[in-house]
Design an enzyme around this catalytic site. Structure first.
Site, short mmCIF file in Angstrom:
data_model
loop_
_atom_site.label_atom_id
_atom_site.label_comp_id
_atom_site.label_asym_id
_atom_site.label_seq_id
_atom_site.Cartn_x
_atom_site.Cartn_y
_atom_site.Cartn_z
N ASP A 127 0.57 -1.72 0.04
CA ASP A 127 0.35 -0.06 0.44
C ASP A 127 0.66 1.39 0.10
OD1 ASP A 127 0.78 0.50 2.54
OD2 ASP A 127 -1.22 -0.58 3.83
N LYS A 146 15.96 37.32 -14.41
CA LYS A 146 15.21 36.40 -14.93
C LYS A 146 13.80 36.52 -14.81
CE LYS A 146 15.06 32.31 -12.92
NZ LYS A 146 15.67 30.91 -12.26
N GLN A 192 10.23 28.23 -2.47
CA GLN A 192 8.71 28.19 -1.75
C GLN A 192 8.55 29.15 -0.42
OE1 GLN A 192 5.83 25.13 -2.52
NE2 GLN A 192 7.10 24.54 -3.64
N HIS A 234 19.12 27.31 -1.66
CA HIS A 234 18.19 28.33 -1.67
C HIS A 234 17.75 29.06 -0.77
CE1 HIS A 234 17.02 30.49 -5.69
NE2 HIS A 234 15.76 30.97 -5.20
C1 R5P Z 1 15.84 29.65 -8.83
O1 R5P Z 1 15.83 30.42 -8.82
C2 R5P Z 1 16.79 29.06 -9.03
O2 R5P Z 1 18.36 29.45 -8.45
C3 R5P Z 1 16.98 27.42 -9.85
O3 R5P Z 1 17.33 28.73 -11.01
C4 R5P Z 1 15.56 27.50 -10.94
O4 R5P Z 1 15.16 26.80 -10.18
C5 R5P Z 1 15.24 26.59 -12.00
O5 R5P Z 1 14.11 25.84 -12.07
P1 R5P Z 1 14.36 25.11 -13.62
O6 R5P Z 1 15.01 24.32 -14.12
O7 R5P Z 1 13.65 24.55 -13.95
O8 R5P Z 1 14.34 26.36 -14.31
#
Ligand code: R5P
Length: 293
Positions: free
Chosen positions: A37, A192, A95, A127
């Site tokens: 399970d 970004k 998050q 992070h």
């Molecule tokens: C977030 O800012 C992290 O530093 C990475 O740039 C991010 O998690 C990369 O995610 P993905 O490979 O899905 O674009």
């Protein structure tokens, strides 16, 4: 804390062996049985010393979090009085804010959960964007965040001595700056914007890219789309080559294929997450930090 024993799971055994050797401690396995399970039965060595280190990285984190929630209190019942979690990749750190009302701030809750079951934690390049240190989300736990940027930068400088280290977003400044400083490499970061799990747009920094050998450097690659967009922009701007160096190689699904497809030459990572691209060992970094805890 000087551990007297290292416990680890089978999927991280090569790193566990390297770490046990570097720490000069015995290594023993935690074995698991999965019931039909889906529930787990974990088996630890029946008698544990006072000071125990437990290696459990959290790539593909959900099952592994359950393993931790069972194995940490079990280790205490079996004799461990001080428990150190060695977590090379600490998941759920991205998050770190509620972007819309009602959204759980998972960073706080997962880190808080871990702080309740272990006494100390060592991790690599978590992070941390909107908080300065893990102490803010891990009350009562001695948490130590290391960086592999110097070691990754060392690898890069051997292969691409004139590299331009480029972070794909502003958060990557801490890693490219550290690697650049340690190895005398130029560095810069892009801007970004994320529109979705697999949709990001990247704006290059105002530095000359044409003719440069660019190495994109980041803490984690997940879908790889951040790196794909950054690499594509660099090649369109005339970069002589684009390689990639990341601490945590999650590379889910078709991430690597997309990177190769957009013209990325080499992909390098540390072995903080077990992956075919791993070339930079983290055991020495972890062992030094554990010895000085
Ligand atoms: C977030 O800012 C992290 O530093 C990475 O740039 C991010 O998690 C990369 O995610 P993905 O490979 O899905 O674009």
């Amino acid at each position: 804390m000087t551990p007297q024993l290292l416990l680890a799971f089978d999927d991280e055994w090569p790193l566990a062996e390297a770490l046990a050797t570097a720490l000069a401690v015995p290594l023993k396995p935690i074995t698991r049985h999965r019931f039909p399970d889906g529930e787990l039965k974990l088996t630890l060595p029946p008698a544990l010393p006072e000071r125990v280190a437990l290696l459990r990285g959290l790539h593909q984190p959900n099952d592994k979090l359950v393993e931790l929630l069972i194995s940490a209190p079990a280790a205490r019942e079996l004799g461990a009085r001080e428990l150190l979690l060695v977590c090379p990749y600490l998941a759920y750190m991205r998050q770190d804010i509620a972007f819309s009302p009602g959204e759980a701030v998972s960073q706080r809750h997962i880190a808080g959960l871990l702080a309740r079951v272990v006494d100390a934690l060592v991790t690599i390049d978590p992070h941390l964007h909107r908080i300065a240190s893990l102490d803010e989300v891990m009350p009562g736990c001695r948490a130590r965040a290391l960086t592999a940027a110097g070691a990754l930068g060392g690898w890069v400088s051997q292969r691409v001595p004139d590299a331009l280290l480029l972070g794909p977003d502003e958060e990557a400044l801490q890693w490219v700056a550290e690697a650049g400083r340690a190895h005398g490499l130029d560095h810069a970061v892009c801007h970004k914007q994320r529109q979705g799990d697999r949709q990001v747009t990247i704006a290059l920094p105002a530095v000359p890219i044409a003719g440069r050998r660019v190495v994109l450097m980041d803490d984690v690659a997940s879908t790889g789309r951040t790196l794909v967009e950054a690499a594509t922009a660099c090649l369109q701007a005339g970069a002589a080559s684009v390689d990639v160096a990341v601490t945590h190689a999650l590379f889910v699904g078709d991430a690597l294929a997309h990177l190769r497809g957009c013209g990325v030459r080499e992909v390098w990572s540390t072995d903080a997450v077990p992956h075919a691209t791993a070339v930079v060992p983290v055991a020495p970094l972890l062992a030094d930090a554990i010895a000085s805890l």
